[in-house]
Design a protein around this motif. Structure first.
Motif, PDB file in Angstrom:
ATOM      1  N   MET A 514       0.821  -1.208   0.000  1.00  0.00           N
ATOM      2  CA  MET A 514       0.000   0.000   0.000  1.00  0.00           C
ATOM      3  C   MET A 514       0.860   1.265   0.000  1.00  0.00           C
ATOM      4  O   MET A 514       0.536   2.262  -0.663  1.00  0.00           O
ATOM      5  CB  MET A 514      -0.920  -0.009   1.231  1.00  0.00           C
ATOM      6  N   GLU A 515       1.981   1.216   0.715  1.00  0.00           N
ATOM      7  CA  GLU A 515       2.900   2.360   0.711  1.00  0.00           C
ATOM      8  C   GLU A 515       3.528   2.544  -0.667  1.00  0.00           C
ATOM      9  O   GLU A 515       3.727   3.670  -1.132  1.00  0.00           O
ATOM     10  CB  GLU A 515       3.987   2.164   1.768  1.00  0.00           C
ATOM     11  N   LEU A 516       3.842   1.430  -1.314  1.00  0.00           N
ATOM     12  CA  LEU A 516       4.435   1.510  -2.658  1.00  0.00           C
ATOM     13  C   LEU A 516       3.457   2.105  -3.661  1.00  0.00           C
ATOM     14  O   LEU A 516       3.880   2.797  -4.620  1.00  0.00           O
ATOM     15  CB  LEU A 516       4.855   0.112  -3.134  1.00  0.00           C
ATOM     16  N   ARG A 517       2.173   1.840  -3.461  1.00  0.00           N
ATOM     17  CA  ARG A 517       1.174   2.331  -4.411  1.00  0.00           C
ATOM     18  C   ARG A 517       1.056   3.858  -4.396  1.00  0.00           C
ATOM     19  O   ARG A 517       0.471   4.446  -5.300  1.00  0.00           O
ATOM     20  CB  ARG A 517      -0.185   1.684  -4.131  1.00  0.00           C
ATOM     21  N   GLU A 518       1.625   4.481  -3.389  1.00  0.00           N
ATOM     22  CA  GLU A 518       1.683   5.943  -3.380  1.00  0.00           C
ATOM     23  C   GLU A 518       2.755   6.456  -4.343  1.00  0.00           C
ATOM     24  O   GLU A 518       2.767   7.621  -4.714  1.00  0.00           O
ATOM     25  CB  GLU A 518       1.966   6.447  -1.956  1.00  0.00           C
ATOM     26  N   LEU A 519       3.660   5.533  -4.717  1.00  0.00           N
ATOM     27  CA  LEU A 519       4.726   5.904  -5.664  1.00  0.00           C
ATOM     28  C   LEU A 519       4.457   5.371  -7.067  1.00  0.00           C
ATOM     29  O   LEU A 519       4.699   6.074  -8.060  1.00  0.00           O
ATOM     30  CB  LEU A 519       6.078   5.347  -5.173  1.00  0.00           C
ATOM     31  N   TYR A 520       4.010   4.125  -7.128  1.00  0.00           N
ATOM     32  CA  TYR A 520       3.853   3.467  -8.427  1.00  0.00           C
ATOM     33  C   TYR A 520       2.516   2.726  -8.500  1.00  0.00           C
ATOM     34  O   TYR A 520       2.068   2.139  -7.510  1.00  0.00           O
ATOM     35  CB  TYR A 520       4.986   2.456  -8.671  1.00  0.00           C
ATOM     36  N   SER A 521       1.939   2.701  -9.670  1.00  0.00           N
ATOM     37  CA  SER A 521       0.681   1.980  -9.874  1.00  0.00           C
ATOM     38  C   SER A 521       0.942   0.484 -10.039  1.00  0.00           C
ATOM     39  O   SER A 521       2.089   0.058 -10.195  1.00  0.00           O
ATOM     40  CB  SER A 521      -0.021   2.509 -11.121  1.00  0.00           C
ATOM     41  N   LYS A 522      -0.114  -0.284 -10.012  1.00  0.00           N
ATOM     42  CA  LYS A 522      -0.020  -1.737 -10.198  1.00  0.00           C
ATOM     43  C   LYS A 522       0.604  -2.068 -11.545  1.00  0.00           C
ATOM     44  O   LYS A 522       1.383  -3.025 -11.663  1.00  0.00           O
ATOM     45  CB  LYS A 522      -1.414  -2.359 -10.086  1.00  0.00           C
ATOM     46  N   LYS A 523       0.295  -1.280 -12.549  1.00  0.00           N
ATOM     47  CA  LYS A 523       0.839  -1.513 -13.887  1.00  0.00           C
ATOM     48  C   LYS A 523       2.323  -1.193 -13.945  1.00  0.00           C
ATOM     49  O   LYS A 523       3.106  -1.891 -14.596  1.00  0.00           O
ATOM     50  CB  LYS A 523       0.074  -0.664 -14.904  1.00  0.00           C
ATOM     51  N   ASP A 524       2.721  -0.120 -13.248  1.00  0.00           N
ATOM     52  CA  ASP A 524       4.128   0.306 -13.294  1.00  0.00           C
ATOM     53  C   ASP A 524       5.047  -0.589 -12.472  1.00  0.00           C
ATOM     54  O   ASP A 524       6.212  -0.774 -12.823  1.00  0.00           O
ATOM     55  CB  ASP A 524       4.258   1.742 -12.781  1.00  0.00           C
ATOM     56  N   LEU A 525       4.525  -1.119 -11.376  1.00  0.00           N
ATOM     57  CA  LEU A 525       5.377  -1.917 -10.489  1.00  0.00           C
ATOM     58  C   LEU A 525       4.600  -3.116  -9.932  1.00  0.00           C
ATOM     59  O   LEU A 525       3.827  -2.995  -8.979  1.00  0.00           O
ATOM     60  CB  LEU A 525       5.889  -1.066  -9.323  1.00  0.00           C
ATOM     61  N   PRO A 526       4.801  -4.301 -10.514  1.00  0.00           N
ATOM     62  CA  PRO A 526       4.127  -5.510 -10.015  1.00  0.00           C
ATOM     63  C   PRO A 526       4.606  -5.874  -8.604  1.00  0.00           C
ATOM     64  O   PRO A 526       5.803  -5.842  -8.316  1.00  0.00           O
ATOM     65  CB  PRO A 526       4.540  -6.594 -11.013  1.00  0.00           C
ATOM     66  N   VAL A 527       3.669  -6.202  -7.731  1.00  0.00           N
ATOM     67  CA  VAL A 527       3.982  -6.640  -6.375  1.00  0.00           C
ATOM     68  C   VAL A 527       3.337  -8.001  -6.141  1.00  0.00           C
ATOM     69  O   VAL A 527       2.131  -8.163  -6.336  1.00  0.00           O
ATOM     70  CB  VAL A 527       3.472  -5.641  -5.317  1.00  0.00           C
ATOM     71  N   ILE A 528       4.157  -8.954  -5.737  1.00  0.00           N
ATOM     72  CA  ILE A 528       3.665 -10.311  -5.456  1.00  0.00           C
ATOM     73  C   ILE A 528       3.968 -10.622  -3.993  1.00  0.00           C
ATOM     74  O   ILE A 528       5.061 -10.334  -3.492  1.00  0.00           O
ATOM     75  CB  ILE A 528       4.340 -11.350  -6.376  1.00  0.00           C
ATOM     76  N   ILE A 529       2.982 -11.198  -3.320  1.00  0.00           N
ATOM     77  CA  ILE A 529       3.133 -11.587  -1.913  1.00  0.00           C
ATOM     78  C   ILE A 529       3.353 -13.092  -1.840  1.00  0.00           C
ATOM     79  O   ILE A 529       2.651 -13.869  -2.477  1.00  0.00           O
ATOM     80  CB  ILE A 529       1.894 -11.216  -1.076  1.00  0.00           C
TER      81      ILE A 529
END
Length: 569
Positions: A514-529
């Motif tokens: 959620m903190e990363l989403r303030e910098l980059y969108s889902k399209k710009d930066l994939p995040v996998i848990i």
């Protein structure tokens, strides 16, 4: 050295104990390298031969304290695999050294059936007044062996503890009661009688009564506090099974804190119960708490989980990780089998644990596997390299077999950080030619253009595993234990992928995303848990991931195909 070792090897191979003992007579006169090689050979010798020779060597007045301590550790390691070796320790160790083997002695009293070994263990417990073994020794009053019963009663007397007295008084109420037990009760009662009890002066009796009254009030207050604390702890352990990952994470932190205060006994009881549960997540979360609080009293119970039949791989991994958190464990001998496990994450965790607890026995076993020409040796060497086992690498650096396999793997398949680990070892050793060669390898790998990936986890094994997986999948991975450090690196230069553990040190992977989403969108930066929590790979967390714009959640350990599938979804 060569001739001496050659003769010693031959004597072991032929089981010529007379010649071997004759050679050991000169042990003190040999160089340190020769002494270490002798220990190496005794680590690998057959049980009967090793039992005789280690007892003989231990009876020699070894003048080098370090070598003597390594000998004691070698005997301890072998005793964990064959209880007969423990009898050597009972013969040669002083009370302080024996106290370090209490977990082993307890294991013997619970599992051994040989009357001779049991007799010596019971005698050692009594002779050294080991009070924590009182209950285990007392079991032999009811064992059905009259000799062991007599030894157990004698050992309880020698401990001189009130617990021993209470147990014997209970035994006196059963059919096992005999004159020996009654006589021992009388001796212990006399020994435990408070000073001044016979003094019947009224003023002293009055003071004693007041003191007893105050103690009883304090006990009542303490019981009330414990009752309140127990309810709080029960509530937190219920949260460990919550469907909400934030609730579980909060409970993990709170319980670990309680382990540090007066609630440790309550936490211990619940931890013991949880380790016997059939709930996968409850067990691994309990092990996580233990690895945070590091309660020494739990080492034996954690290790006992490994003896279960058909142990779940996730739980086995969690046990190794929990044990790895302790500064030292009594013996790593029983953990050797972990490096043969077909699951890569278990092998990596096991070998890292062995690296932290590297003894002559462990080293001899690992070296033998690598130099014996077994088919699995390549996998073992790769696991050692991927796990960055500095002590093992440093010990094996002059082994031709290890170096040959390592060279091929490092040049073609290993991540850059593994090469850097070897470069550091070569630099430390002053091996300039090899250091230069590996630096050239590292430069070539560094020039390769690959998509970047950042991996975040509180566990070094998880970092090492995913580093290997992502590198093999074409990525250039960087690893972080600290979420803050990872965030700063991401803010400075956007990677192509983030792979985060669900539970980090200070937050959940979801909150980090959620903190990363303030910098980059889902399209710009994939995040996998990635998660070891089996309950969280279902629909509930998948919906949470959609809400928080996380690309997906995968059960640990995920493979490269699963990771790429989420990236391409």
């Amino acid at each position: 050295m060569t001739r001496y070792i050659t003769q010693f090897k031959k004597s072991i191979k032929k089981a010529d104990l007379k010649q071997a003992k004759s050679l050991l007579d000169n042990f003190n006169m040999e160089e340190e390298d020769t002494k270490l090689q002798i220990l190496h050979e005794l680590a690998l010798a057959p049980d009967n031969t090793a039992l005789n020779l280690l007892l003989y060597l231990a009876s020699i007045d070894i003048r080098d304290d370090e070598i003597y301590n390594r000998l004691i550790q070698l005997i301890t390691d072998r005793a964990h695999l064959n209880f007969g070796f423990a009898t050597i320790l009972y013969k040669i160790c002083d009370k302080k050294q024996i106290s370090k083997t209490v977990p082993l002695m307890k294991h013997i009293l619970i599992h051994e059936t040989d009357p001779g070994i049991l007799a010596e263990t019971i005698n050692a417990a009594g002779k050294n007044k080991i009070k924590v073994l009182v209950k285990n020794v007392a079991e032999y009053i009811y064992y059905g062996n009259e000799e062991l019963k007599a030894l157990a009663v004698r050992a309880l007397e020698r401990t001189g503890s009130t617990a021993a007295l209470q147990i014997l008084e209970q035994a006196a109420e059963t059919v096992k009661c005999d004159q020996n037990i009654l006589d021992t009760i009388s001796v212990l009662k006399s020994a435990n009688e408070p000073l001044g009890k016979a003094d019947g002066k009224p003023e002293k009796l009055e003071k004693r009564a007041e003191s007893d009254k105050n103690r009883e009030k304090e006990k009542t207050r303490e019981r009330e506090k414990i009752s309140i604390k127990k309810k709080e702890i029960d509530s937190l352990y219920t949260m460990l099974e919550s469907n909400n990952p934030e609730a579980r994470f909060k409970a993990l932190g709170k319980i670990a804190e309680m382990e540090q205060d007066n609630s440790s006994r309550l936490v211990k009881n619940l931890e013991s119960e949880n380790l016997e549960s059939e709930n996968h997540d409850l067990i691994i979360n309990t092990l996580r708490i233990i690895s945070k609080s590091i309660p020494n009293h739990m080492i034996e119970e954690i290790s006992a989980v490994l003896s279960q039949k058909n142990i779940n791989p996730g739980i086995q991994f969690a046990v190794y990780e929990a044990l790895k958190a302790f500064p030292v464990i009594e013996s790593a001998a029983l953990l050797i089998k972990g490096i043969d496990n077909p699951a890569m994450h278990i092998r990596m965790s096991a070998v890292k644990l062995l690296d932290k607890n590297l003894t002559d026995f462990v080293y001899a076993e690992i070296k033998e596997r690598i130099e014996s020409g077994e088919q699995k040796r390549d996998i073992l060497v790769q696991t050692i390299i991927d796990s960055k086992c500095t002590k093992i690498i440093d010990s094996l650096i002059n082994s031709d077999s290890f170096s040959y396999i390592a060279d091929n793997y490092l040049a073609k398949q290993a991540p850059l950080s593994c090469l850097q680990k070897f470069i550091a070892v070569f630099h430390q050793r002053g091996l300039k030619a090899r250091e230069k060669k590996y630096k050239e390898m590292a430069e070539n790998k560094n020039l390769q253009k690959r998509p970047s990936a950042i991996i975040i986890s509180s566990l070094s094994t998880v970092l090492n595993l995913y580093e290997k997986i992502l590198f093999s999948g074409g990525f250039a991975p960087r690893t972080f234990i600290s979420a803050q450090d990872a965030f700063e690196a991401i803010a400075e230069a956007k990677p192509d992928l983030i792979l985060s553990d669900l539970f980090l040190n200070d937050m959940t992977g979801i909150n980090f995303a959620m903190e990363l989403r303030e910098l980059y969108s889902k399209k710009d930066l994939p995040v996998i848990i990635s998660t070891r929590q089996k309950d969280f790979t279902g629909n509930f967390l998948k919906k949470e991931c959609e809400k928080k714009e996380i690309n997906g959640i995968l059960e640990f350990p995920a493979n490269i195909n699963q990771i790429k599938a989420l990236l391409n979804a």
